[in-house]
Design an enzyme around this catalytic site. Structure first.
Site, PDB file in Angstrom:
ATOM      1  N   GLU A   1       0.374   5.194   0.741  1.00  0.00           N
ATOM      2  CA  GLU A   1      -0.490   6.279   1.196  1.00  0.00           C
ATOM      3  C   GLU A   1       0.004   7.617   0.671  1.00  0.00           C
ATOM      4  OE1 GLU A   1      -2.101   4.301   5.370  1.00  0.00           O
ATOM      5  OE2 GLU A   1      -0.717   5.998   5.473  1.00  0.00           O
TER       6      GLU A   1
ATOM      7  N   CYS B   1     -10.176  -4.776   0.171  1.00  0.00           N
ATOM      8  CA  CYS B   1     -11.329  -3.871   0.196  1.00  0.00           C
ATOM      9  C   CYS B   1     -12.181  -4.114  -1.059  1.00  0.00           C
ATOM     10  CB  CYS B   1     -10.861  -2.413   0.273  1.00  0.00           C
ATOM     11  SG  CYS B   1     -10.209  -1.755  -1.280  1.00  0.00           S
TER      12      CYS B   1
ATOM     13  N   GLU C   1      -3.036  -4.727  -2.965  1.00  0.00           N
ATOM     14  CA  GLU C   1      -3.569  -5.684  -3.929  1.00  0.00           C
ATOM     15  C   GLU C   1      -3.618  -5.085  -5.332  1.00  0.00           C
ATOM     16  OE1 GLU C   1      -4.822  -4.696  -1.035  1.00  0.00           O
ATOM     17  OE2 GLU C   1      -6.052  -6.245  -0.092  1.00  0.00           O
TER      18      GLU C   1
ATOM     19  N   CYS D   1     -10.482  -3.347  -4.415  1.00  0.00           N
ATOM     20  CA  CYS D   1      -9.493  -4.354  -4.810  1.00  0.00           C
ATOM     21  C   CYS D   1     -10.164  -5.650  -5.256  1.00  0.00           C
ATOM     22  CB  CYS D   1      -8.519  -4.617  -3.674  1.00  0.00           C
ATOM     23  SG  CYS D   1      -7.365  -3.248  -3.422  1.00  0.00           S
TER      24      CYS D   1
ATOM     25  N   ASN E   1       0.846  -1.187   0.000  1.00  0.00           N
ATOM     26  CA  ASN E   1       0.000   0.000   0.000  1.00  0.00           C
ATOM     27  C   ASN E   1       0.886   1.243   0.000  1.00  0.00           C
ATOM     28  OD1 ASN E   1       0.630  -0.806   2.679  1.00  0.00           O
ATOM     29  ND2 ASN E   1      -0.962   0.525   3.511  1.00  0.00           N
TER      30      ASN E   1
ATOM     31  N   CYS F   1      -3.981   0.610  -2.674  1.00  0.00           N
ATOM     32  CA  CYS F   1      -3.858  -0.605  -1.874  1.00  0.00           C
ATOM     33  C   CYS F   1      -2.786  -1.533  -2.437  1.00  0.00           C
ATOM     34  CB  CYS F   1      -5.184  -1.353  -1.850  1.00  0.00           C
ATOM     35  SG  CYS F   1      -6.556  -0.446  -1.134  1.00  0.00           S
TER      36      CYS F   1
HETATM   37 ZN    ZN Z   1      -7.999  -2.258  -1.527  1.00  0.00          ZN
END
Ligand code: ZN
Length: 136
Positions: free
Chosen positions: A50, A92, A61, A95, A48, A59
């Site tokens: 940010e 999430c 993934e 993803c 990930n 993310c």
């Molecule tokens: Zn995600």
């Protein structure tokens, strides 16, 4: 003295995801995630990333899928997500939808959390009514 960090034996895919997690850029949430996807026999990693503008965060993934696509992959055969939570964190919704673009409902999704907590599931179990090109 800190106790030695417990390491469970993991598949090569999970080890790559664990290493990717170590490189996550998560200065705001401190929620580090690593992912690895298997595609055409090769492993592609993501972490990930940010951003101070939170909505721009990506993310692990999706970054792993992007790496696979960059390498020429058209389909994904498995995904491992490593987090530091218990129970392990699933992908999430965004993803899951991206994984559905490249994997079937039977796509194995392996979640590894704190102290090796493990959940083995499938994309179909996590996203049973995926949107796809068949609806276009
Ligand atoms: Zn995600």
């Amino acid at each position: 003295m800190r106790p030695a960090r417990r390491r469970l034996p993991l598949t090569p895919l999970a080890e790559v995801a664990r290493s990717a997690r170590d490189r996550a850029h998560a200065p705001y949430s401190r929620f580090k995630v690593g992912a690895a996807v298997l595609a055409d026999g090769a492993i592609h990693a993501g972490c990930n990333v940010e951003n101070a503008s939170y909505g721009l965060t990506t993310c692990a993934e999706r970054n792993a899928v992007a790496a696979a696509v960059l390498a020429g992959a058209k389909a994904i055969d498995a995904v491992v997500v490593v987090s530091g939570t218990s129970p392990p964190t699933p992908p999430c919704g965004a993803c899951l939808q991206v994984l559905a673009e490249f994997g079937t409902a039977a796509l194995p999704v392996i979640l590894v959390g704190r102290q090796g907590a493990l959940v083995e599931t499938t994309l179909g179990a996590l996203l049973p009514q995926a949107f796809s090109r068949k609806f276009l």
